[in-house]
Design a protein around this motif. Sequence first.
Motif, PDB file in Angstrom:
ATOM      1  N   LEU A  34     -32.617  30.331 -56.198  1.00  0.00           N
ATOM      2  CA  LEU A  34     -31.968  29.337 -54.805  1.00  0.00           C
ATOM      3  C   LEU A  34     -32.658  30.077 -53.546  1.00  0.00           C
ATOM      4  N   ALA A  35     -32.626  31.436 -53.258  1.00  0.00           N
ATOM      5  CA  ALA A  35     -33.011  31.864 -52.336  1.00  0.00           C
ATOM      6  C   ALA A  35     -34.621  31.780 -51.936  1.00  0.00           C
ATOM      7  N   ALA A  36     -35.381  31.697 -53.160  1.00  0.00           N
ATOM      8  CA  ALA A  36     -36.658  31.666 -53.099  1.00  0.00           C
ATOM      9  C   ALA A  36     -37.060  30.172 -52.766  1.00  0.00           C
ATOM     10  N   SER A  37     -35.900  29.100 -52.864  1.00  0.00           N
ATOM     11  CA  SER A  37     -36.320  27.794 -52.894  1.00  0.00           C
ATOM     12  C   SER A  37     -35.945  27.202 -51.557  1.00  0.00           C
ATOM     13  N   CYS A  38     -35.176  28.111 -50.543  1.00  0.00           N
ATOM     14  CA  CYS A  38     -34.959  27.507 -49.295  1.00  0.00           C
ATOM     15  C   CYS A  38     -36.140  27.376 -48.551  1.00  0.00           C
ATOM     16  N   PHE A  52     -43.766  27.453 -56.157  1.00  0.00           N
ATOM     17  CA  PHE A  52     -42.253  27.777 -56.745  1.00  0.00           C
ATOM     18  C   PHE A  52     -42.021  26.646 -57.390  1.00  0.00           C
ATOM     19  N   MET A  53     -41.969  25.379 -56.906  1.00  0.00           N
ATOM     20  CA  MET A  53     -41.551  24.158 -57.462  1.00  0.00           C
ATOM     21  C   MET A  53     -42.685  23.277 -57.289  1.00  0.00           C
ATOM     22  N   SER A  54     -42.418  21.849 -58.044  1.00  0.00           N
ATOM     23  CA  SER A  54     -43.266  20.843 -57.781  1.00  0.00           C
ATOM     24  C   SER A  54     -43.297  20.442 -56.327  1.00  0.00           C
ATOM     25  N   GLU A  85     -31.074  33.998 -48.158  1.00  0.00           N
ATOM     26  CA  GLU A  85     -32.608  34.201 -47.853  1.00  0.00           C
ATOM     27  C   GLU A  85     -33.177  35.447 -48.632  1.00  0.00           C
ATOM     28  N   LEU A  86     -34.162  35.293 -49.084  1.00  0.00           N
ATOM     29  CA  LEU A  86     -34.765  36.137 -49.981  1.00  0.00           C
ATOM     30  C   LEU A  86     -35.608  37.359 -49.068  1.00  0.00           C
ATOM     31  N   THR A 112     -40.715  39.553 -51.674  1.00  0.00           N
ATOM     32  CA  THR A 112     -40.263  39.474 -52.993  1.00  0.00           C
ATOM     33  C   THR A 112     -40.792  38.383 -53.827  1.00  0.00           C
ATOM     34  N   ASP A 113     -40.948  38.662 -55.049  1.00  0.00           N
ATOM     35  CA  ASP A 113     -41.770  37.660 -55.901  1.00  0.00           C
ATOM     36  C   ASP A 113     -40.715  37.173 -57.009  1.00  0.00           C
ATOM     37  N   PRO A 114     -40.359  36.087 -57.105  1.00  0.00           N
ATOM     38  CA  PRO A 114     -39.073  35.597 -57.861  1.00  0.00           C
ATOM     39  C   PRO A 114     -39.588  35.510 -59.319  1.00  0.00           C
TER      40      PRO A 114
END
Length: 430
Positions: free
Chosen positions: A206-210, A218-220, A401-402, A406-408
Amino acid sequence: MHGKGIICSEGAFWSQQRLWLGGALKQVLKDRNVGEEVGRKLCTALAKSEGQYLDLTPLLSHYIGNFMNKIIFGMEYSEDSATWHYLQELREEGIKLMGVCGAVNFLPFLRFLPQTSRNINWIKKGQFQTHKEYERIIKEREQYLSNCGTPECITDLFLIQMEERCAAGKDLESFTREQLYYLQADLFGAGTDTTLTSILWNILMLAASCSSGQDDHFMSTDNPRTNHFKNHSKTYDDALDNLLTIPTINQETIQKELIANYHDKHSNNDDSYNFQVDTDAITKSREQKGMALLKAFVLEVSRLRPVTPLGVPHGTLQDIQIDGQILKKGTMILPNHWFINRDPQVWKDPNEFKPERFLEAGAARNMFPFQIGKRRCIGEELARDLVHGILACILKEYRIELEPGTDPWCTPNHGFTLEPKKFRVKFTRI
């Protein structure tokens, strides 16, 4: 485990305990919103560290662990309790060493290697110390019940079952004091560690997706990000159609859904948040509302980062043949969730993080995080309620927030469970 507890027992012994435990859990958890119960305590604690990067593991371990203590033992430890710190250390290290020592199940001679032997002895010593503490608690619960106390926990109900059997002149069968030790340990260890690990993975993702820290990989990102609340859909069907067009499910979109649903429940006059969607968009369940995106996100995290990638060992009851391979009776079998969750014949773009895949009807049927069949995890419903409830409480109050750098997706820590490397996040009120 000497064939005791609920995880390693089998046959009639296991059947009796499983049947009784199912009823006991329902009695202890009746009318409790467990996720919100733990989530609120955690959010209060997070306020003390607001705006600072912190490792969330100690706080989660304390509050989730104490919740399990309450339903199993009817008591809680203070945050500064030396005994509590020791028990948490035993749980954390024990889970890691159980994974390391697991190879002994397949190559028994490994038990004679010095390091493996030391690890096994450490686990046995920890088990002995844990049972001593359990016996102290059991005596306290016996005293509580003798003073006409109302049963509050699994231990109370187990002791009552033992007493009723003795009073009726029945055989105790599986309801022995030794069994209670192992049952308590199974419930606490499995319940605490898997829930804790699942929440940590979700917090990390979740932190990485903000938006402030989201990496392109990270995501599509095939489609531009959209604001799915701009039309403030009034009906379930309109809302669901709106959700299905979202290209990316991330922290912000999940928070908007949760907050909109909260306002919808608590304000009859504010039309700006009159958006409502069923909790389970996968099955369109109308029992709870407002978590469709959160549940999809949790499922996708579980798919790519299964808490128990090799599940729990099972054994064949008779000789069987699978794809031409003969497995003799008593053969140990491990379900490879890591591959099942990445099978290209089942999942489109199996290595990509796409939570929206779980908004499609039936997608969750290909996930088995709690095993299947008679030995399916008895705490499945409790675990889901805790994970969804705790995350929802946090996301309705805080932006996560990450810490930069940091590499998720770094290589996880491998033990009996699959844990993320240590990471730090910052919580800021929204």
